[in-house]
Design a protein around this motif. Sequence first.
Motif, PDB file in Angstrom:
ATOM      1  N   LEU A 117      40.123  11.930   3.372  1.00  0.00           N
ATOM      2  CA  LEU A 117      39.143  12.392   4.547  1.00  0.00           C
ATOM      3  C   LEU A 117      39.751  12.742   5.816  1.00  0.00           C
ATOM      4  CD1 LEU A 117      37.379   8.708   4.368  1.00  0.00           C
ATOM      5  CD2 LEU A 117      36.383  10.856   3.671  1.00  0.00           C
ATOM      6  N   SER A 173      28.351   9.626   0.069  1.00  0.00           N
ATOM      7  CA  SER A 173      28.444  10.102   1.396  1.00  0.00           C
ATOM      8  C   SER A 173      27.243   9.763   2.222  1.00  0.00           C
ATOM      9  CB  SER A 173      28.717  11.505   1.537  1.00  0.00           C
ATOM     10  OG  SER A 173      29.953  11.987   0.817  1.00  0.00           O
ATOM     11  N   TRP A 179      26.878  19.908   1.830  1.00  0.00           N
ATOM     12  CA  TRP A 179      27.507  19.304   0.814  1.00  0.00           C
ATOM     13  C   TRP A 179      28.687  19.760   0.114  1.00  0.00           C
ATOM     14  CZ3 TRP A 179      27.423  14.621   1.653  1.00  0.00           C
ATOM     15  CH2 TRP A 179      26.261  13.873   2.236  1.00  0.00           C
ATOM     16  N   GLN A 188      34.543   8.907   9.242  1.00  0.00           N
ATOM     17  CA  GLN A 188      35.059   8.045   8.228  1.00  0.00           C
ATOM     18  C   GLN A 188      34.278   6.618   8.515  1.00  0.00           C
ATOM     19  OE1 GLN A 188      39.265   7.873   7.842  1.00  0.00           O
ATOM     20  NE2 GLN A 188      39.891   9.659   8.908  1.00  0.00           N
ATOM     21  N   LEU A 216      27.248  10.896   9.451  1.00  0.00           N
ATOM     22  CA  LEU A 216      28.044  11.336   8.152  1.00  0.00           C
ATOM     23  C   LEU A 216      29.321  12.006   8.149  1.00  0.00           C
ATOM     24  CD1 LEU A 216      27.079  12.362   5.396  1.00  0.00           C
ATOM     25  CD2 LEU A 216      26.590  14.656   6.386  1.00  0.00           C
ATOM     26  N   SER A 246      37.301  17.148  -0.165  1.00  0.00           N
ATOM     27  CA  SER A 246      37.370  15.998  -0.715  1.00  0.00           C
ATOM     28  C   SER A 246      38.126  15.966  -1.920  1.00  0.00           C
ATOM     29  CB  SER A 246      36.016  15.261  -1.461  1.00  0.00           C
ATOM     30  OG  SER A 246      35.638  15.833  -2.494  1.00  0.00           O
ATOM     31  N   LEU A 248      31.810  19.894   2.175  1.00  0.00           N
ATOM     32  CA  LEU A 248      32.441  18.736   2.346  1.00  0.00           C
ATOM     33  C   LEU A 248      33.029  18.360   1.024  1.00  0.00           C
ATOM     34  CD1 LEU A 248      29.757  16.792   4.397  1.00  0.00           C
ATOM     35  CD2 LEU A 248      31.801  17.898   5.430  1.00  0.00           C
ATOM     36  N   TYR A 249      32.307  18.662   0.004  1.00  0.00           N
ATOM     37  CA  TYR A 249      32.840  18.361  -1.536  1.00  0.00           C
ATOM     38  C   TYR A 249      34.241  19.143  -1.612  1.00  0.00           C
ATOM     39  CZ  TYR A 249      33.063  17.465  -6.499  1.00  0.00           C
ATOM     40  OH  TYR A 249      33.366  16.940  -7.482  1.00  0.00           O
TER      41      TYR A 249
END
Length: 549
Positions: free
Chosen positions: A27, A207, A187, A389, A386, A194, A190-191
């Motif tokens: 994160l 999430s 998304w 953490q 969102l 990860s 952000l993915y």
Amino acid sequence: MQDKPQNKGLTVNLVAIANHQLEKRKLKSFNELVQHLSDAHGRTALLGMLRGIEREALRIDESGYLATDSHPEALGSALMHSRITTDYSEALLEFITPVHNNVEQLLNGLTETHAFSVRHLNGQRLWPVSMPCYVKDEKQIPVARYGSSNTGMMKTLYRKGLTYRYGALMQIISGVHFNFSVSQELWQSLYELSDKQLSYDDFISESYFGLIRNYRRLVWVLPYLFGASPALCSSFIKDQKTDLKFEKTGHGTLYLPFATSLRMSDLGYTNKEQEELNISYNSLPEYLAGVNAAIKMPSANFANIGVKVDGEYRQLNANVLQIENEFYSPIRAKRVTRSGEKPSEALARAGVEYIEVRALDVNPFSPIGIEATQVRFLDLFLLYCLLTQSPKSEASEEARLSANLKAVVLEGRKPGLELLTANGSRSLKSWLEELFDALQPLAVLLDGEATDYQVALAHWRKAVEDPNLTLSGQVLQNVINKGQDHGQWVMTLAQQYYQFFVDYPLSSETIAQYQAEASSSLNKQAELEAAQRSVSFDDYLEDYFGAQS
């Protein structure tokens, strides 16, 4: 009824999420993520937010008393209309917007729905605050009716059950719900950041639950800024027992000097039975397991009411929750349901699609109950929840969250108010200042060459410095400082907004569209009633609840 969705493969994936340790993921901090998204592609991804609004409003007569007549036929079928329906009561209208990416289009559409509706209320007004007032007899509050189809009768019976369980007066408190989702582009970005130990779809659901946990940690921010029910008519209390130490004006208005949202206090929609449920928001599987257990959990108190007495139903069942919609929460994980599908089944089938914010009072200073700076602050706030953490929540934290929310609801504007943290306490003001500082770079990024988000943030930051500029502070200035009776002040607003909507320019094309949907919705209801005529209501309920066993 449709067959129960088969989710075996997805269930395995969801269990994997539950066992997945959040701390092992790579994160980034909120500031790092904002910086990472600070290019053209990132800004576009952030601006792809989708929003919807559901605004509740009571119909009242010209004297301010609750309307007791049926839902106006000119507005169509409350069961089938996509924008105009009812909530608990025939008198409690609910206006629903389509999903919008543009804030102005969202609010303009909501205004048009109000304007069309008001013109078909035969001179009735809309009550422009959350807490009801002039109710002659609680027994005369008309429960919403949805026709003779089994679907419609079940919706009415559910509301009848709420009446027996909690009383009708509590059920006609109004609010505003804000539906929110982010873009697939965001998304995807952000993915990519990860560790990709989860599938893409599971990552999105986890999430969103991270957002929900952070929202619950900070939900007190919303009643502080937007709570608008620090006062109410004494007639609302009636015979209720309360420990709240109300002050009273000479006109019969009850208030708490530092309160923000009595709607969210014990006077509002609360369920003592639900306090023992301890439904977890640490993952989608844990949440679904908790909700499914709750709708099967017997209640001795509700069993005393009876389910079917002398051949007449009083409630759907005697469980802690009749159906999962009865679960009270200031935020919900949602997915659009298919025909015949329960909300939890939709979540189990395909994960979280959006979230629903349920902690908003009706804004009495807006004809439609919410205005643009609120929407833009909510955008910033929810993105913060969102992108920050979000560790899993423990029982000790849950107690702090509840205490902080209660403190702000009852005395949020109290000078020097302290809230609880894991490391002791800190002042509400310093916590808010830290939050607003964190939101500033995000507002600048979203604005680009514009200033809308920065203006909204600056507007509400003034309320951090001066609690009188919160919505609740402004309400008390009108009611207490100016010596007005709360009910009469609200009636003045109701009349002003009635005239605003009557004069609002609706195009002939827009009017024709609303008329067409009203007619179409009535036809759809008639078709449903004809289609379900062959199935008895007893069999329908047995089928519905048998599918969840």
